[in-house]
Design an enzyme around this catalytic site. Sequence first.
Site, short mmCIF file in Angstrom:
data_model
loop_
_atom_site.label_atom_id
_atom_site.label_comp_id
_atom_site.label_asym_id
_atom_site.label_seq_id
_atom_site.Cartn_x
_atom_site.Cartn_y
_atom_site.Cartn_z
N ASP A 154 76.73 34.11 26.21
CA ASP A 154 76.93 33.90 24.78
C ASP A 154 77.68 32.61 24.50
OD1 ASP A 154 75.70 36.32 23.93
OD2 ASP A 154 77.46 37.40 24.64
N GLU B 126 70.26 44.86 17.58
CA GLU B 126 70.84 44.76 18.92
C GLU B 126 72.36 44.83 18.73
OE1 GLU B 126 71.19 41.21 22.13
OE2 GLU B 126 69.18 41.55 21.28
#
Length: 260
Positions: free
Chosen positions: A57, A46
């Site tokens: 994140d 990814e």
Amino acid sequence: MNRIDSLFARKSSEILSVFATAGFPHPDSTADVIEALAAGGVDMVEIGVPFSDPMADGVVIQHSSNVAIDNGMTLDRLFSDVAEARRRVPDMPFVLMGYLNPMLRMGMESVFSRCRDAGIDGIIIPDLPFSEYMRDYKDLCAGYGVHMIMLITPETSEERIRLIDGNCSGFIYMVSTASTTGIRERFDGKAVEYFRRIAGMDLVHNRLIGFGISNPSTFGEACRYSSGAIIGSLFIKCLESTSSPREAVARLLATIGRLE
């Protein structure tokens, strides 16, 4: 056949997908990192698009994104670097992970066209509303042969999960907990109950579990209740603490107890 489909056709369990931020830790490291992951036996990569405000994140991936931006990484350069990685690694599935803003600046049709040309098989856009995907981008995905991979969380309703399962492709990304990415020692009972609930829904698409996979325990739990795991923060830390991508991959595999 799309490389993601090929992967799931030949392997249904213990799939390992690893997240790497393009342009981290060095400006020219993207293709080398991807090549090292493939050489280490990782099943899928990814590739993260650096962004100044990555809302899903945690601090580790946010830091890698900031470093990559300082290194001069852009979406345009990412596609060139990934095309080089594809020449070196012909068979491993590549998934692009990025937020909507940089893609809209490039133009969404250009993004899908460049994905196809660079050999990217799927795309994850965490802040893309499902309704907008259905209205504006589902046909683009089909036209360019790029799977749109959607995230689900413990709070996602069964109705929405079934809509995603029926209208998206590739696989379903199960976010392990309702929080940002990061490293966890174990999954609590609430997370395991969520894993069991989704496993019992008899969905069409394979599932991979991400967020918090960092040791043999969490990797094993993810593989028990899905087709495998997605690891991000742990690998970023391995890249930052070793002298080469191959050493980082070896440390990652040792840490989760997956030694080839």
